[in-house]
Structures are given as structure tokens and as C-alpha cells.
Design a protein around this motif. Structure first.
Motif, short mmCIF file in Angstrom:
data_model
loop_
_atom_site.label_atom_id
_atom_site.label_comp_id
_atom_site.label_asym_id
_atom_site.label_seq_id
_atom_site.Cartn_x
_atom_site.Cartn_y
_atom_site.Cartn_z
N VAL A 162 0.83 -1.20 0.00
CA VAL A 162 0.00 0.00 0.00
C VAL A 162 0.87 1.25 0.00
O VAL A 162 0.65 2.20 -0.76
N GLN A 166 1.06 4.16 -2.84
CA GLN A 166 0.73 5.54 -2.49
C GLN A 166 1.89 6.47 -2.80
O GLN A 166 1.69 7.58 -3.33
N GLU A 171 -3.96 5.97 -5.94
CA GLU A 171 -4.97 5.78 -4.90
C GLU A 171 -5.22 4.28 -4.77
O GLU A 171 -5.35 3.58 -5.77
N VAL A 172 -5.29 3.81 -3.55
CA VAL A 172 -5.42 2.37 -3.31
C VAL A 172 -6.81 2.02 -2.80
O VAL A 172 -7.33 2.67 -1.88
N ILE A 173 -7.39 1.01 -3.41
CA ILE A 173 -8.62 0.39 -2.91
C ILE A 173 -8.24 -1.02 -2.49
O ILE A 173 -7.74 -1.80 -3.30
N LEU A 174 -8.45 -1.33 -1.23
CA LEU A 174 -8.03 -2.62 -0.69
C LEU A 174 -9.22 -3.58 -0.64
O LEU A 174 -10.26 -3.27 -0.06
N ALA A 199 -6.71 -0.52 6.22
CA ALA A 199 -7.46 0.55 5.55
C ALA A 199 -7.58 1.77 6.44
O ALA A 199 -7.39 2.92 5.98
N ASN A 203 -5.34 5.04 5.59
CA ASN A 203 -6.28 5.93 4.89
C ASN A 203 -6.54 5.47 3.45
O ASN A 203 -6.43 6.24 2.50
N VAL A 204 -6.91 4.21 3.30
CA VAL A 204 -7.27 3.70 1.99
C VAL A 204 -8.73 3.23 2.02
O VAL A 204 -9.27 2.90 3.08
N THR A 205 -9.34 3.22 0.86
CA THR A 205 -10.73 2.78 0.74
C THR A 205 -10.78 1.26 0.77
O THR A 205 -9.95 0.58 0.18
N GLU A 248 -14.11 7.24 -5.89
CA GLU A 248 -12.68 7.51 -5.97
C GLU A 248 -12.32 8.18 -7.30
O GLU A 248 -11.49 9.09 -7.35
#
Length: 269
Positions: A162, A166, A171-174, A199, A203-205, A248
Motif C-alpha cells: 500500500v 501511495q 490511490e489504493v482500494i483494498l 485501511a 487511509n485507503v478505501t 474515488e
């Protein structure tokens, strides 16, 4: 004897009368033949302006999703689409669906690798980052669980992945994962807790459970009861990914339109 004064007076009276008539006539405002035309032209201009504004609005709406967008689908066989056709895996279906929704210049890169563990994924990050993704959908960990790899190791690898993503502007979606109970309830609980914790901390979605609505359903999975069918991937795309992904994308669009505050504005003296 002719009265000269009387004789001269008549022409003078006539001349005076004619002069008055001409003066009055000259003072009268001539009909403005262009007035109606000006009014028509003004109305026409306003109408054209309105149509132009509407056209611009329509054009802007149509071009709303025209900015180039690269989405990296990064993970294991669930991403690669083991057992289904190339156009049936989730990255292919996601790209097709996004284009239907108006994102014409979008590319979803399938970087899934069957058998991939979190350690293996970290080791190939330099390679996959060459795609310069705007957004990365990261789904990994299931193969670690099958091997019984320590939960702390899996979490550390996911955090590393992650952060690297970043740091490279993605932008990361986990994608959250859950596993069967055959490894013991403690391991299962600890494993499932990795994803929401990472997450929140980074601070990831989060997609709470990547296989929600599909996992465990024989009708939506292949014979191995692990890998989704084409229909299963369709549900994953429409119900699990898009509701998380579209906000996002909207954020990226808004950020790209926002004026820069770092560049000084030149002031004219």
C-alpha cells in the motif's frame, strides 16, 4: 400705385410658411427601420448564446470522463481470472462496464498472478508500477492463508504494498478477504481483521469483502468452489467494486480540475 410693401409681404409669408414646414418636417424623427431588425438580432443573439451555453454544458458533460484513467488490478488468481475467458475476468468486465458508464479513455490493467502470495506481490511492485496507475485495486492474501503464513507477515506485506503504491501517486482500494474455518477460528478472525485495520491506519478505501455475494455460492463459482465464474465476476464488479470505485474516480476528477495554489498569480499594475 403698387404697394411695394404689400407685394413683397406675400412671397415672404409663403417662404416663411414653407420654411416652417421644412423645419417641422426635418425635426420629426424618422422611423427607425433598423429598430425591428436590431430587436430581432438581439433576440437571435440571445437565442444563439443560450444554445451555445447549452451545447457547452452538454459537451462538458460528455467530456466529463474523458481524462485518461489507468486502473491497476493487482492480486492473485482471483484477479487474473483463473478458469474463465480473457473477457470474463473482473478487470476485463470492469473496463467494459466503465466504458459503458462514460469513461471512454479508461484502461484496467490485469496484473493478477495465480498462486501469488503477499511476499511475491511485494517483490514485483517495481514492475507493475511501470503502468503508472491512477488507482490500484489490491486484492491479496488468500494464498498466504492457504499456506498458513503468519498473519503478522501478511499484514506487513500488505502495508508495504500500500505504501509503495501511495508513494508512486496511486490511490489504493483494498479488497478485503475472508477464509474458511479449516485453519482454526483464531487464525480466521485474525486474518479477516487485517484489511479493515490496514485501511483505517493507511487511509485507503476498503471493499469489506471482495467476494461478497459470490463466495460459497456453487452457482457463481467454478468446480473448485474458490474461483468465480463469469457471472460471479459480474456481480463482483457491479455490486462490490463499482460502488467503491466510482467515488474515488470522482475525487480524482475534482482534484484535477481544482486550481493550483502553489503557482503565484501575476498581478497587473
Amino acid at each position: 400705385m403698387i404697394n411695394i410693401s404689400s407685394y413683397l409681404a406675400k412671397p415672404l409669408i409663403i417662404t416663411a410658411a414653407l420654411s416652417v414646414t421644412l423645419v417641422v418636417s426635418g425635426c420629426q424623427k424618422e422611423p427607425d427601420v433598423n429598430k425591428a431588425d436590431d430587436s430581432t438580432q438581439t433576440t437571435s443573439t440571445q437565442s444563439t448564446s443560450t444554445q451555445t451555453n447549452e451545447t457547452q454544458k452538454t459537451t462538458t458533460a460528455n467530456e466529463q470522463h474523458q481524462a485518461p484513467l489507468t486502473i491497476l488490478a493487482l492480486g492473485d488468481s482471483l484477479t487474473e481470472g483463473l478458469g474463465v475467458d480473457n473477457d470474463a475476468n473482473y478487470p476485463a468486465q470492469l473496463e467494459a462496464r466503465l466504458k459503458e458508464l462514460g469513461y471512454k479513455d479508461v484502461k484496467v490493467v490485469n496484473s493478477g498472478l495465480s498462486g501469488e502470495t503477499s511476499t511475491g506481490l511485494v517483490n514485483r511492485l517495481d514492475w507493475v508500477l511501470q503502468t503508472k496507475p491512477n488507482i490500484t485495486i489490491l486484492t491479496v492474501g488468500a494464498n498466504d492463508a492457504i499456506r498458513g503464513i503468519d498473519v503478522a507477515t501478511v499484514e506487513a506485506n500488505i502495508r508495504t504494498a500500500v505504501k509503495r503504491l501511495q508513494d508512486n501517486g496511486s490511490e489504493v482500494i483494498l479488497g478485503g478477504m475472508q477464509i474458511y474455518d479449516n485453519l482454526g477460528s483464531d487464525y480466521v478472525t485474525s486474518f479477516a481483521a487485517i484489511y479493515p485495520r490496514v485501511a483505517k491506519d493507511m487511509n485507503v478505501t476498503l471493499i469489506p469483502f471482495f467476494l461478497d455475494g459470490v463466495g460459497g455460492d456453487p452457482k457463481l463459482n467454478q468446480a473448485d468452489a474458490i474461483h468465480p465464474t463469469k457471472e460471479g465476476y459480474t456481480i463482483i464488479v457491479n455490486d462490490n467494486i463499482l460502488p467503491i470505485l466510482q467515488p474515488e474516480i470522482k475525487k480524482l476528477e475534482e482534484n484535477s480540475k481544482a486550481p493550483s495554489t502553489s503557482t503565484p498569480t501575476e498581478t497587473t499594475q
